[in-house]
Design a protein around this motif. Structure first.
Motif, PDB file in Angstrom:
ATOM      1  N   TRP A 135      10.688  34.779  35.418  1.00  0.00           N
ATOM      2  CA  TRP A 135       9.414  34.774  35.983  1.00  0.00           C
ATOM      3  C   TRP A 135       9.512  36.307  37.000  1.00  0.00           C
ATOM      4  O   TRP A 135      10.055  35.969  37.932  1.00  0.00           O
ATOM      5  CB  TRP A 135       8.872  33.715  36.561  1.00  0.00           C
ATOM      6  CG  TRP A 135       8.997  32.448  35.669  1.00  0.00           C
ATOM      7  CD1 TRP A 135       9.981  32.070  34.985  1.00  0.00           C
ATOM      8  CD2 TRP A 135       7.743  31.706  35.611  1.00  0.00           C
ATOM      9  NE1 TRP A 135       9.513  30.708  34.422  1.00  0.00           N
ATOM     10  CE2 TRP A 135       8.255  30.591  34.909  1.00  0.00           C
ATOM     11  CE3 TRP A 135       6.530  31.348  36.045  1.00  0.00           C
ATOM     12  CZ2 TRP A 135       7.162  29.298  34.555  1.00  0.00           C
ATOM     13  CZ3 TRP A 135       5.712  30.315  35.996  1.00  0.00           C
ATOM     14  CH2 TRP A 135       6.201  29.386  35.099  1.00  0.00           C
ATOM     15  N   LEU A 154       5.981  37.330  32.515  1.00  0.00           N
ATOM     16  CA  LEU A 154       6.971  36.189  32.163  1.00  0.00           C
ATOM     17  C   LEU A 154       7.675  36.991  30.888  1.00  0.00           C
ATOM     18  O   LEU A 154       7.074  37.723  29.781  1.00  0.00           O
ATOM     19  CB  LEU A 154       6.258  34.933  31.439  1.00  0.00           C
ATOM     20  CG  LEU A 154       6.225  33.875  32.449  1.00  0.00           C
ATOM     21  CD1 LEU A 154       5.587  34.309  34.099  1.00  0.00           C
ATOM     22  CD2 LEU A 154       5.517  32.846  31.856  1.00  0.00           C
ATOM     23  N   ARG A 165       3.966  36.425  28.586  1.00  0.00           N
ATOM     24  CA  ARG A 165       2.597  36.531  29.307  1.00  0.00           C
ATOM     25  C   ARG A 165       2.493  37.569  30.530  1.00  0.00           C
ATOM     26  O   ARG A 165       3.520  37.813  31.161  1.00  0.00           O
ATOM     27  CB  ARG A 165       2.344  35.203  29.767  1.00  0.00           C
ATOM     28  CG  ARG A 165       1.019  34.759  30.458  1.00  0.00           C
ATOM     29  CD  ARG A 165       0.784  33.435  30.901  1.00  0.00           C
ATOM     30  NE  ARG A 165       0.839  32.594  29.577  1.00  0.00           N
ATOM     31  CZ  ARG A 165       0.535  31.249  29.907  1.00  0.00           C
ATOM     32  NH1 ARG A 165       0.678  30.476  31.044  1.00  0.00           N
ATOM     33  NH2 ARG A 165       0.733  30.409  28.914  1.00  0.00           N
ATOM     34  N   LYS A 167       0.169  37.603  33.754  1.00  0.00           N
ATOM     35  CA  LYS A 167      -0.963  37.137  34.855  1.00  0.00           C
ATOM     36  C   LYS A 167      -1.383  38.223  35.885  1.00  0.00           C
ATOM     37  O   LYS A 167      -0.601  38.295  36.850  1.00  0.00           O
ATOM     38  CB  LYS A 167      -0.636  35.790  35.396  1.00  0.00           C
ATOM     39  CG  LYS A 167      -1.608  35.111  36.409  1.00  0.00           C
ATOM     40  CD  LYS A 167      -3.086  34.862  35.566  1.00  0.00           C
ATOM     41  CE  LYS A 167      -4.036  34.350  36.734  1.00  0.00           C
ATOM     42  NZ  LYS A 167      -5.290  34.379  35.990  1.00  0.00           N
ATOM     43  N   TYR A 209       0.570  28.977  40.889  1.00  0.00           N
ATOM     44  CA  TYR A 209       0.080  29.560  39.752  1.00  0.00           C
ATOM     45  C   TYR A 209       0.708  28.237  38.716  1.00  0.00           C
ATOM     46  O   TYR A 209       1.750  27.671  38.734  1.00  0.00           O
ATOM     47  CB  TYR A 209       0.966  30.665  39.522  1.00  0.00           C
ATOM     48  CG  TYR A 209       0.798  31.342  37.675  1.00  0.00           C
ATOM     49  CD1 TYR A 209      -0.508  31.635  37.274  1.00  0.00           C
ATOM     50  CD2 TYR A 209       1.906  30.916  36.729  1.00  0.00           C
ATOM     51  CE1 TYR A 209      -0.423  31.776  35.936  1.00  0.00           C
ATOM     52  CE2 TYR A 209       1.707  31.026  35.438  1.00  0.00           C
ATOM     53  CZ  TYR A 209       0.658  31.612  35.154  1.00  0.00           C
ATOM     54  OH  TYR A 209       0.099  31.588  33.624  1.00  0.00           O
ATOM     55  N   LYS A 211       1.039  27.363  35.028  1.00  0.00           N
ATOM     56  CA  LYS A 211       1.279  28.059  33.782  1.00  0.00           C
ATOM     57  C   LYS A 211       0.380  27.508  32.342  1.00  0.00           C
ATOM     58  O   LYS A 211      -0.059  28.076  31.655  1.00  0.00           O
ATOM     59  CB  LYS A 211       2.605  28.053  33.433  1.00  0.00           C
ATOM     60  CG  LYS A 211       3.080  28.590  32.064  1.00  0.00           C
ATOM     61  CD  LYS A 211       4.593  28.543  31.574  1.00  0.00           C
ATOM     62  CE  LYS A 211       4.765  29.153  30.324  1.00  0.00           C
ATOM     63  NZ  LYS A 211       6.345  28.824  29.915  1.00  0.00           N
ATOM     64  N   ASN A 214      -2.969  28.735  33.258  1.00  0.00           N
ATOM     65  CA  ASN A 214      -3.051  30.037  33.439  1.00  0.00           C
ATOM     66  C   ASN A 214      -3.837  30.495  34.451  1.00  0.00           C
ATOM     67  O   ASN A 214      -4.748  31.567  34.664  1.00  0.00           O
ATOM     68  CB  ASN A 214      -3.317  30.795  32.177  1.00  0.00           C
ATOM     69  CG  ASN A 214      -2.935  32.307  32.252  1.00  0.00           C
ATOM     70  OD1 ASN A 214      -2.111  32.850  33.014  1.00  0.00           O
ATOM     71  ND2 ASN A 214      -3.882  33.129  31.619  1.00  0.00           N
TER      72      ASN A 214
END
Length: 401
Positions: A135, A154, A165, A167, A209, A211, A214
């Motif tokens: 992360w 990620l 991912r 974000k 956050y 996951k 999201n």
């Protein structure tokens, strides 16, 4: 208010510190040097690229300093935040040799190309969960080296760092200009959460956050501001800006209702809040969640990074003491001890990491000089950056005993 509340315990802790200081001065240091550098350099793709980077000041050797470190499958990862010009990459792996190991851009040179906002811009720190997902906090936005929004990336370490991912945080969660995603802990329960300190000088706070959803939300409280009444930091003759707000963050092991601990560089007070409160997005939209903040007490001094192991021992950096403090979270905070110190080698104890073999790692890096553009850097060949390790026989907070 807190000065009155903790005055007696703070005095007791200082006495304990003095006793421990004398004991350490006559005893054996706990941490051993694992890696060290005079300057950072990289595994360039060609000699021509290296020379061009020097010529164009894309790479200014003396301006590069490691910050966040993590270990996974015996690989040391290090972030190199862009606090000055000439930092060509911001996330790396470290060569397996003790002195001046080269750094390799991770996952690639391409993902470290900051000309594209989709790539890594300015990484301060990262965490690696039990499944091998890194992360990455790409959120240092306190200078003019990027105008891209802050984000959490990620990466799959079991698949050569493939992006899982991205974000991107909206401006109301973390400022595109002035945000500073400083540190995080990962909670793998309830679909996965990250708790992130935003040390923004403009809008500090604690970001949550989810996951699974999201989605991200931010909690703001006066406990997350800088400790303006605390004394300035003095490191090696330099007066260090201690106005940084919420910075260090730690999470208790996965037992019962887990607790997040946090602190600012500008104060020695440690705060806590249950994760059940942080996970409640509806509660975060009210002011009621603030009732769950606890002022745990005063540490032996002001800290940058903090962490907890699987036994519930909280380690915290003590830059002004050139060392590390330790506190078992099942006991009162005033029972803290000065765990180790070295005035010559531990200059600005910054942050921690754990491996799977029972070691805790510590990085020291003179970061107080690098983060302030007006500070003069050393050019005399001294060792500036060190990674230490110590065998605790425990794992990180991600694991139960």
């Amino acid at each position: 208010m807190y000065d009155t509340l903790f005055a007696h315990r703070h005095y007791t802790m200082k006495i304990i510190y003095l006793i421990t200081y004398v004991a350490l001065a006559n005893g054996v240091e706990k941490f051993e040097v694992f890696r060290q550098w005079t300057l950072l350099n990289y595994t360039w793709r060609s000699q021509a690229e290296y020379k061009d980077a020097l010529k164009t000041r894309r790479y200014v050797p003396q301006n590069n300093a490691p910050a966040g470190i993590k270990i996974y499958r015996n690989i040391l990862y290090a972030s190199v935040p862009k606090f000055r010009e000439g930092v060509p990459v911001t996330l790396t792996t470290v060569e397996n040799k003790p002195f001046n190991p080269l750094l390799t851009p991770f996952p690639s040179w391409e993902l470290n190309d900051d000309s594209d906002c989709g790539n890594l811009q300015n990484v301060q720190s990262m965490e690696i969960d039990t499944k091998g997902t890194m992360w990455v906090l790409d959120g240092a936005r306190i200078n003019n080296y990027t105008r891209c929004p802050t984000k959490l990336v990620l990466l799959d370490l079991n698949n050569v760092g493939k992006v899982i991912r991205v974000k991107v945080f909206p401006n109301e969660v973390s400022l595109k200009v002035g945000g500073f995603l400083n540190d995080l802990v990962v909670d793998e329960t309830s679909g996965g959460f990250a708790y992130i300190t935003d040390a923004s000088p403009v809008d500090p706070g604690l970001i949550v956050y989810s996951k699974e959803k999201n989605e991200a939300w931010k909690l703001r409280d006066s406990s997350m501001f800088s400790g303006k009444t605390d004394p300035q930091l003095f490191i090696k003759g330099s007066v260090v800006d201690s106005s940084y707000p919420i910075d260090g963050i730690a999470l208790s092991p996965p037992r019962d209702d887990r607790i997040v601990y946090y602190c600012s560089v500008g104060s020695d007070v440690l705060y806590s809040i249950p994760t059940s409160v942080l996970k409640n997005q509806q509660l975060a939209n009210t002011g009621e969640w603030r009732k769950n903040i606890t002022a745990v007490g005063r540490k032996l001094g002001q800290s940058d990074g903090i962490t907890i192991d699987s036994d519930g021992d909280l380690f915290y950096t003590l830059p002004t003491f050139y060392g590390v403090g330790k506190w078992n979270t099942s006991t009162p905070l005033w029972t803290s001890e000065l765990f180790d110190r070295d005035e010559q080698q531990m200059v600005w104890t910054d942050g921690f990491a754990f491996d799977q073999r029972g070691y805790i790692y510590l990085i020291t890096n003179y970061m107080y000089k690098f983060i302030q553009p007006k500070e003069t850097l050393f050019h005399d060949g001294r060792v500036l950056f060190r990674v230490f390790r110590y065998h605790t026989g425990t794992k990180s907070y991600l694991y139960d005993k």
